[in-house]
Design a protein around this motif. Structure first.
Motif, PDB file in Angstrom:
ATOM      1  N   HIS A 187       0.818  -1.138  -0.149  1.00 30.81           N
ATOM      2  CA  HIS A 187      -0.176  -0.094   0.163  1.00 30.81           C
ATOM      3  C   HIS A 187       0.780   1.185   0.111  1.00 30.81           C
ATOM      4  CE1 HIS A 187      -2.293   3.217   1.987  1.00 30.81           C
ATOM      5  NE2 HIS A 187      -3.091   2.811   1.280  1.00 30.81           N
ATOM      6  N   THR A 193      -5.670   0.963  -2.399  1.00 29.81           N
ATOM      7  CA  THR A 193      -6.439   0.475  -1.039  1.00 29.81           C
ATOM      8  C   THR A 193      -6.680  -0.857  -0.964  1.00 29.81           C
ATOM      9  OG1 THR A 193      -8.427   0.879  -2.113  1.00 29.81           O
ATOM     10  CG2 THR A 193      -7.648   2.568  -1.041  1.00 29.81           C
ATOM     11  N   ARG A 194      -6.627  -1.666  -1.885  1.00 31.39           N
ATOM     12  CA  ARG A 194      -6.726  -3.099  -1.594  1.00 31.39           C
ATOM     13  C   ARG A 194      -5.879  -3.988  -0.831  1.00 31.39           C
ATOM     14  NH1 ARG A 194      -4.254  -6.777  -6.310  1.00 31.39           N
ATOM     15  NH2 ARG A 194      -2.520  -4.951  -7.079  1.00 31.39           N
ATOM     16  N   ARG A 196      -4.235  -2.046   1.761  1.00 28.39           N
ATOM     17  CA  ARG A 196      -4.655  -1.885   3.162  1.00 28.39           C
ATOM     18  C   ARG A 196      -5.755  -2.274   3.677  1.00 28.39           C
ATOM     19  NH1 ARG A 196      -7.601   3.566   2.872  1.00 28.39           N
ATOM     20  NH2 ARG A 196      -9.263   1.878   2.333  1.00 28.39           N
ATOM     21  N   ASP A 197      -6.779  -2.538   2.781  1.00 27.01           N
ATOM     22  CA  ASP A 197      -7.941  -3.375   3.084  1.00 27.01           C
ATOM     23  C   ASP A 197      -7.762  -4.719   3.689  1.00 27.01           C
ATOM     24  OD1 ASP A 197      -9.168  -0.919   2.772  1.00 27.01           O
ATOM     25  OD2 ASP A 197     -10.308  -1.464   0.682  1.00 27.01           O
ATOM     26  N   HIS A 201      -8.390  -6.259   7.571  1.00 24.22           N
ATOM     27  CA  HIS A 201      -9.207  -7.491   7.707  1.00 24.22           C
ATOM     28  C   HIS A 201      -8.345  -8.262   8.622  1.00 24.22           C
ATOM     29  CE1 HIS A 201     -11.976 -10.754   6.611  1.00 24.22           C
ATOM     30  NE2 HIS A 201     -11.006 -11.571   6.542  1.00 24.22           N
ATOM     31  N   ALA A 256      -6.139   4.327   8.765  1.00 27.05           N
ATOM     32  CA  ALA A 256      -6.933   3.317   8.117  1.00 27.05           C
ATOM     33  C   ALA A 256      -8.250   2.891   8.882  1.00 27.05           C
ATOM     34  CB  ALA A 256      -6.173   1.758   8.077  1.00 27.05           C
TER      35      ALA A 256
END
Length: 430
Positions: A187, A193-194, A196-197, A201, A256
């Motif tokens: 990131h 953002t994928r 970071r996301d 999770h 985040a």
């Protein structure tokens, strides 16, 4: 989590030749006691380049641009897959997370993204992130569990369902944290953002499944799967909590979405602080199975070293480096435990980075000269020059190791894996 103890694709001839050159340079450097930092720079740069090339070559050997995971070990002869069935195709999650960080540190973003995407798929689509998967290209929505053909029984063994050792099917919080750190590094490098996301999770999973308020609080070990019976790990690891403190702090630093990451970082870091024994000047390894009583033996090298890399680590913690010299030093570097039965290559590279972080480049240079000598014909560094050394309740063997190679690249790159690149550059410019 240190590279999973037991515990082919040969690199180009140019990489092997480079390592041979490095070995000669290292032998010469060993004879010079008053070596300057400037004279060591070409050796360190070459170590970084050779390790980076070796890891990138393994990624590039898998056709296309899709997600991949790398095999963690080569055979004892230096290249090709190990004969031991559980290691033949195993890709330990921690080792691959390190590979992502190393590849980004040495400017190989496309290869880092291929491994990162496999880890992202595992994070988002598996019920929980496993400690190991099967090496190779990832064709579905998540990596496959490791497995092998049992020659005697003439059947396929699925590690998640039939392997009683089953460390591979656990979910250690340290490995979850390192995977999140690798995703956050992606990131940081891409702004996408994928990554970071997926890290968020994983952080949410840790909070939901491992947070504890008893004793010194902190976080439990995660899920262990010994004898095919997954259960919550009731013990706590100082090393895991160091990793988690770094992960949560990074999430807080980038604002985040999700939980109160500052509070979670404090929860992990408070546990680490309570494992500091001021009288001896080192950290306890963690707790016993009750999650409260300190585990006073054995001493673990990575705990003492990784604490130095935490942002704003108290200066008093640097005394742990003195403990490392007294209790872990062996010929050539450092042992994993205070049994001092032989050099652990990965940990010796970690020590080089820790010494750089506290400003002792000369001591780091000496360690780099030893690490260079562990190069195998296939390009990866041997986990140890000894036939085997003890880890925590397991062994490291004289096999080329992805994690050792990645740590050497990270240390040679002077990259703190607990910090975004810009934050690290500001705190500790190269």
């Amino acid at each position: 989590m240190a590279s999973s103890p037991v515990a082919a694709i040969p690199v180009k001839a140019g990489v092997a030749a480079l390592f041979a050159c490095l070995l000669l340079a290292a032998c010469t450097a060993m004879q010079v006691h008053a070596k300057t930092a400037a004279s060591a720079t070409p050796m360190i740069a070459a170590l970084e380049r050779a390790g980076c090339d070796a890891i990138a070559a393994r990624v590039d050997a898998l056709p296309g641009n899709g997600p991949v995971l790398l095999r963690s070990y080569d055979s004892e002869r230096g290249q090709g897959a190990p004969a031991l069935p559980p290691l033949h195709t195993v890709a330990f999650t921690y080792d691959n997370a390190l590979a992502v960080i190393a590849l980004l540190a040495c400017g190989r973003r496309p290869q880092a993204e291929r491994i990162g995407e496999a880890l992202r798929l595992a994070a988002m689509h598996d019920a929980r992130l496993r400690d190991a998967y099967r090496a190779g290209a990832v064709a579905g929505d998540k990596p496959l569990s490791n497995g092998w053909q049992d020659a005697q029984r003439k059947q396929w063994v699925d590690a998640a369902q039939q392997y009683a050792g089953a460390y591979q099917d656990g979910s250690s919080c340290g490995n979850v944290a390192w995977t999140a750190l690798a995703l956050l590094a992606l990131h940081d490098a891409t702004g996408e953002t994928r990554w970071r996301d997926a890290a968020v999770h994983l952080a949410d999973w840790v909070v939901a499944h491992a947070s504890d308020a008893h004793g010194a609080a902190g976080f439990h070990g995660g899920i262990e799967s010994y004898l095919l019976a997954p259960r919550k790990a009731s013990w706590k690891s100082t090393e895991h909590n160091i990793d988690l403190a770094a992960m949560f702090a990074w999430l807080a630093r980038i604002s985040a979405p999700g939980g109160d990451w500052n509070a979670q970082a404090k929860h992990a870091r408070d546990f680490v602080a309570q494992q500091w024994d001021a009288a001896s000047g080192h950290f306890w390894t963690g707790t016993a199975g009750d999650g409260v009583a300190p585990l006073r033996s054995p001493s673990a090298l990575d705990v003492q070293l990784w604490a130095q890399l935490l942002p704003d680590a108290p200066k008093a913690w640097r005394r742990a480096l003195g403990w490392v010299e007294r209790r872990h030093a062996v010929k050539g570097g450092y042992a994993f435990t205070d049994a001092r039965d032989g050099m652990w290559t990965e940990g010796t590279a970690q020590a080089a980075l820790a010494w750089r972080w506290v400003g002792d480049e000369a001591r780091a240079d000496t360690l780099f000269a030893r690490v260079v000598q562990q190069a195998s014909p296939g390009g990866f560094l041997y986990a140890t020059p000894e036939p085997r050394i003890v880890a925590l309740y397991a062994w490291y063997y004289h096999r080329p190791c992805l994690a050792a190679t990645a740590w050497a690249v990270i240390a040679a790159s002077n990259r703190n894996p607990y910090l975004p690149s810009q934050a690290f550059a500001t705190r500790h410019p190269r």
